[in-house]
Design an enzyme around this catalytic site. Structure first.
Site, short mmCIF file in Angstrom:
data_model
loop_
_atom_site.label_atom_id
_atom_site.label_comp_id
_atom_site.label_asym_id
_atom_site.label_seq_id
_atom_site.Cartn_x
_atom_site.Cartn_y
_atom_site.Cartn_z
N GLU A 1 0.97 -1.28 -0.15
CA GLU A 1 -0.08 -0.17 0.13
C GLU A 1 0.76 1.26 -0.09
O GLU A 1 1.74 1.26 1.11
CB GLU A 1 -1.04 -0.37 1.12
N ARG B 1 1.09 10.70 0.58
CA ARG B 1 0.69 11.45 1.51
C ARG B 1 2.02 12.25 1.16
O ARG B 1 2.93 13.03 1.95
CB ARG B 1 1.41 10.59 2.82
N LYS C 1 -11.42 -1.57 6.01
CA LYS C 1 -9.81 -1.89 6.79
C LYS C 1 -10.51 -0.69 8.75
O LYS C 1 -11.74 -0.47 7.80
CB LYS C 1 -9.27 -0.19 6.03
C1 3PG Z 1 -1.89 3.41 7.58
O1 3PG Z 1 -2.09 4.43 7.36
O2 3PG Z 1 -2.87 2.51 7.87
C2 3PG Z 1 -0.90 3.66 9.10
O3 3PG Z 1 -0.63 4.83 8.80
C3 3PG Z 1 0.18 2.21 9.53
O4 3PG Z 1 0.10 2.33 10.57
P1 3PG Z 1 1.27 2.21 11.27
O5 3PG Z 1 1.94 3.79 10.84
O6 3PG Z 1 1.09 3.17 12.79
O7 3PG Z 1 2.19 0.62 11.33
#
Ligand code: 3PG
Length: 206
Positions: free
Chosen positions: A41, A45, A129
């Site tokens: 994924e 950003r 999700k």
């Molecule tokens: C996401 O976008 O799914 C999260 O930012 C991932 O979260 P993490 O950085 O806490 O793993």
């Protein structure tokens, strides 16, 4: 159109990527593939995200590319054009759902409550999700949804680690978890691809 549930079934962990330099995209994808991970994924950003997806799509046909942080119909169309075969969103809006349908890209929409999940289920989304997973209640919360909403499979992300991933993966309504720990923004920027492969290998064995 890709099928979200079958994509998530490709492995127990989907790396969530924040990438600042598209030149790192192919080595990153190769490092993940070498570790046994074939779903990614790439979050929208950063300025580099779309170019990164294009590069991976061109050079790494074995990698199934998802675009993350897809918030608008324009994001969905851009992601599709860059080679993403699915879109991931932290939540869901009617315009985003329409935009993904119009763009012909499957959506993994986010939900954090029974009501949000039910609204999405009514619209045909049975794979969601769960974000932000840990702050929103973690594995105990998801476990509580399995009995009343057994039709829904979740991909929890947000605050999950290699150590806590098994708590989620042991649940009947979770097929894979997402997280940035496999390939952190810093590791990518530092081109620490050996570490990323090692983390991918460990995650793929979960
Ligand atoms: C996401 O976008 O799914 C999260 O930012 C991932 O979260 P993490 O950085 O806490 O793993």
């Amino acid at each position: 159109m890709a099928n979200i549930r079958s994509i998530l079934a490709l492995g127990p962990v989907m790396p969530v990527i924040v990438i600042d330099d598209a030149a790192d995209a192919v080595p990153l994808a190769q490092a993940l593939l070498e570790g046994g991970i074939s779903t990614i994924e790439v979050t929208l950003r950063t300025q580099a995200a779309l170019s990164a997806m294009e590069a991976i799509a061109k050079s790494c046909p074995d990698m199934v590319i998802g675009a993350g942080t897809v918030l608008t119909p324009t994001d969905a169309a851009n992601a599709r054009d860059a080679g993403a075969v699915f879109a991931v969103s932290p939540g869901a809006t009617p315009s985003l759902i329409d935009g993904c349908a119009n763009a012909g890209i499957d959506l993994l929409p986010g939900a954090t409550s029974a009501s949000e999940a039910m609204v999405l289920l009514e619209q045909g989304f049975d794979t969601l999700k769960f974000f932000p997973a840990v702050p929103a209640g973690g594995a105990p919360f998801l476990k509580s949804l399995a009995s009343p909403l057994p039709q829904i499979t979740f991909c929890p992300t947000g605050g999950i680690t290699q150590q806590t991933a098994p708590d989620f993966l042991s649940l009947d309504n979770v097929s894979c978890v997402g997280g940035s720990w496999i390939a952190s923004r810093g590791d990518i920027a530092n081109k620490d691809f050996a570490t990323i492969t090692a983390r991918a290998s460990a995650a793929a064995e979960l």
